[in-house]
Write an enzyme that holds these catalytic residues in place. Structure first.
Site, PDB file in Angstrom:
ATOM      1  N   GLU B  68     -51.520  49.407  11.995  1.00 12.49           N
ATOM      2  CA  GLU B  68     -51.491  50.901  11.764  1.00 12.49           C
ATOM      3  C   GLU B  68     -50.105  51.697  12.397  1.00 12.49           C
ATOM      4  OE1 GLU B  68     -54.231  49.462  12.965  1.00 12.49           O
ATOM      5  OE2 GLU B  68     -55.890  50.029  11.556  1.00 12.49           O
ATOM      6  N   HIS B 137     -66.010  53.287  15.203  1.00 11.23           N
ATOM      7  CA  HIS B 137     -66.254  53.840  13.882  1.00 11.23           C
ATOM      8  C   HIS B 137     -66.804  54.963  13.308  1.00 11.23           C
ATOM      9  CE1 HIS B 137     -64.984  49.245  14.006  1.00 11.23           C
ATOM     10  NE2 HIS B 137     -64.273  49.418  12.781  1.00 11.23           N
TER      11      HIS B 137
END
Lengths: 347, 331
Positions: B68, B137
């Site tokens: 990322e 998540h």
């Protein structure tokens, strides 16, 4: 190469001149900082001039570079104007960033200079992105990231190397190993002796060169640029150099002795390059003196320009946040001025 | 902002609206490209980019390593040099991994450089609990980015808003965080089909008019608040306002509504302390204090992470019943 093709005598003299300009600019910045004319932090490039000039003399004018907190050398090597640089250091409106960035954030995107950067290791992902854009548009350019030995310990540097290698991007990575990450010697920060061996992990070429020798840096980066333009992906070049000054101006430098600095000064990049050119008959002592004197004038004029330049208006602080401004900023700013004029007051 | 001349609409899902915006903007501008984990042939973990790699090729719908910081940073570098990347960060919980490039580079470059750098990057990411995905998540992090200067943040709740705002985000020269509530990908609604249809960033939408209480709701809670308003019809008249953009925030539309109703409930799935709710309440108090007939109410996650087990997750996620409780407290 652009305006500084080191394969020609003219280009070599220009490279020497830029190295001198960097030295003079930063010597002057050191004095101005000591005199309190420059606010904030200043990180000087003195001693490392061969790296920026060697690398930029291998680039074309429209190639991109990313820089570091120690960015003055990269700016001058890339052809930025010392007047507007000095104005930025003094926080003036006519500086490259209108006084909003200062020494650590000088940028000129139109000139391919994507910014000095206060975050160690942040440049390589940006250069990778610039290279990705070049690749997508099919342009004949490269993006080069300068970063220090300290940044080699940063995760995002390795992510950038992996992306650029995996996608075979037209990128060049240049480690400036100046022997210290802030105040800690390089050998205490890395297990590798040669930081260019990092390249092996990404299956790209890695090379360590003498960063005190402008032609050695130039040759390595020129080869890297050719490889990048041939679609063969990035190269990692480590230039071994030395910073004569502290990490920042005012650094007490408990981590080294003056004798160490003197040892490196014997291989001074400007002095050794001048001697080589002199021995080849490309410049005389007198001509070098004249060049130095011209460079002094250039920097003196930059200081005058910067001193004479207007201060930014306080309200300029609210400009430039967005292309399409957020109304919040003007609304919040307005509340600071109850009577619509000066800040503060009795209401 | 381009005006839609063609008024036709189609019934579509939130997911398809996002995909439509991506497709239309890629057709419109060669500089637009998508990048992220599994966005290519795989089609994205929530299938949003499905089919786009076939249409536009793997260079413009680019799979990335699980990296990322690297690929968000590359997006920032590409944007600074004139591209219009749309970067997908699979779950907003992963934004922290790439935070440096967003906070110190993306958000600050234009300002630090004296206004000279365009930053036409859009970062799409998913938020919200409700599928048992547990704490790493399921987060709702949009407040962080709405708070941080130099970033615009949008959080659509309908297919129309998703299409209109995403197209505006991609065309914008400013960095825009586009927050997708993963629980509403299947939500259907009318979406304008005109390729020139956009919605301005920074404008709220009054989704339902009412007289007694203003519910400022976001994302999934917009739909739930509208259903609740239907249930309460005849008993309490509920006005539902969807800010759609979190930054800039349409203070005027919200204050105007509270001036009419005198009561405010803010429903947003972020944690309650120092949150999006607090910002909405603060702006109403600053600009419309004397319109308030009752203390403003906040509905959100009570400062926990999102737990895994369904009874635990149901407990902490804000729902219509919580909005109802808040309304009852003030009406």
């Amino acid at each position: 190469m652009g305006t500084m093709n080191i394969e020609t005598a003219e280009g070599r003299l220009e490279a020497l001149r830029r190295m001198c300009t960097i030295r003079e600019f930063d010597d002057t910045a050191s004095e101005l900082f000591a005199d309190g004319e420059i606010p904030g932090f200043v990180h000087l490039y003195i001693g490392e001039e061969a790296v920026a000039v060697g690398a930029c003399s291998a680039l074309e004018d429209d190639d991109y570079i990313t820089s570091t907190h120690r960015g003055h050398g990269h700016c001058i090597a890339k052809g930025l104007d010392p007047e507007r640089m000095m104005a930025e250091l003094l926080g003036k409106r006519d500086g490259y960033c209108k006084g909003k960035g200062g020494s650590m954030h000088i940028a000129d995107v139109d000139a391919g200079m994507l910014g000095a950067n206060g975050i160690v290791g942040a440049g390589p992902p940006l250069a990778t992105g610039a290279a990705l854009g070049i690749d997508q548009r099919g342009e004949d350019r490269v993006a080069l990231a300068f970063f220090g030995d300290g940044a080699v310990a940063q995760g995002q540097v390795h992510e950038a190397l992996n992306l650029a290698a995996t996608w075979s991007l037209p990128a060049v990575f240049v480690i400036e190993n100046n022997q210290f990450g802030e105040g800690t010697p390089v050998e205490e920060q890395h297990h590798l002796d040669n930081l260019s061996e990092t390249a092996e992990a990404y299956d790209i070429p890695g090379i360590t060169v003498d960063g005190m020798d402008v032609t050695a840096v130039n040759e390595a980066v020129a080869e890297a640029r050719t490889r990048a333009r041939n679609g063969d992906g990035p190269t990692l070049v480590e230039a071994v150099t030395y910073r004569y000054r502290g990490h920042f101006e005012g650094d007490p430098q408990p981590y080294r002795d003056e004798e160490d600095v003197e040892e490196w000064r014997e291989r001074d990049p400007i002095e050794t390059f001048f001697q080589r050119l002199r021995d080849r008959g490309e410049i005389t002592e007198e001509e070098f003196e004249a060049m130095r004197s011209e460079v002094e004038t250039t920097v003196e004029e930059a200081v005058e320009y910067a001193r004479d330049a207007p201060e930014p208006e306080p309200e300029d602080a609210y400009e430039d946040m967005f292309a399409d401004p957020a109304p919040e900023i003007a609304q919040f700013a307005e509340r600071l001025r109850a009577d619509g004029g000066e800040r503060g007051g009795d209401r | 902002m381009a005006q839609a001349t063609d008024q036709r609409t189609a019934t579509t899902t939130f997911r398809e609206a996002i995909r439509t915006a991506l497709r239309e903007e890629m057709e419109r501008d060669d500089g637009v490209f998508l990048m992220g984990e599994d966005v290519g042939d795989y089609g994205g973990v929530f299938e949003v980019t499905q089919g786009l790699a076939d249409e536009f090729g793997e260079e413009r719908v680019r799979d990335t390593p699980i990296s990322e910081a690297g690929f968000v940073g590359a997006g920032v570098g590409a944007a600074a040099t004139g591209m219009r990347p749309v970067v997908e960060v699979m779950f907003s919980d992963f934004l922290g991994v790439s935070a440096e490039q967003m906070l110190n580079q993306m958000a600050k470059m234009r300002y630090m450089f004296g206004g000279k750098t365009d930053m036409g990057i859009t970062i799409r990411t998913t938020e919200g609990g409700g599928m048992g995905a547990a704490s790493q998540h399921s987060g709702t992090l949009h407040t962080w980015f709405a708070h941080f200067p130099g970033i615009k943040a949008v959080a659509p709740a309908t297919p129309e808003a998703a299409k209109g705002l995403l197209k505006s985000a991609i065309r914008s020269d400013d960095p825009v965080m586009f927050f997708e509530d993963k629980m509403i990908y299947e939500r259907e609604g009318e979406m304008p089909t005109d390729a020139d249809f956009t919605l301005p960033i920074g404008e709220a939408s009054v989704e339902r008019e009412g007289e007694d209480v203003t519910v400022v709701a976001t994302q999934r809670l917009v739909g739930e608040s509208l259903s609740l308003a239907d249930e309460l019809e005849g008993d309490v008249s509920v006005e539902v306002v969807d800010p759609r953009s979190l930054y800039p925030l349409d203070t005027d539309a919200i204050v105007e509504s509270v001036e009419k109703t005198g009561r405010l409930v803010v429903a947003d799935e972020s944690p309650l302390s120092y949150g999006t709710h607090a910002e909405v309440v603060a702006r109403v108090v600053e600009s419309g204090f004397f319109s308030l007939d009752a203390p403003p109410q906040r509905v959100g996650v009570p400062d926990t992470h999102i737990p895994f087990s369904p009874p635990l997750e149901d407990e902490v996620l804000p729902q219509a019943a919580d909005v109802r409780t808040a309304i009852d407290r003030v009406v």
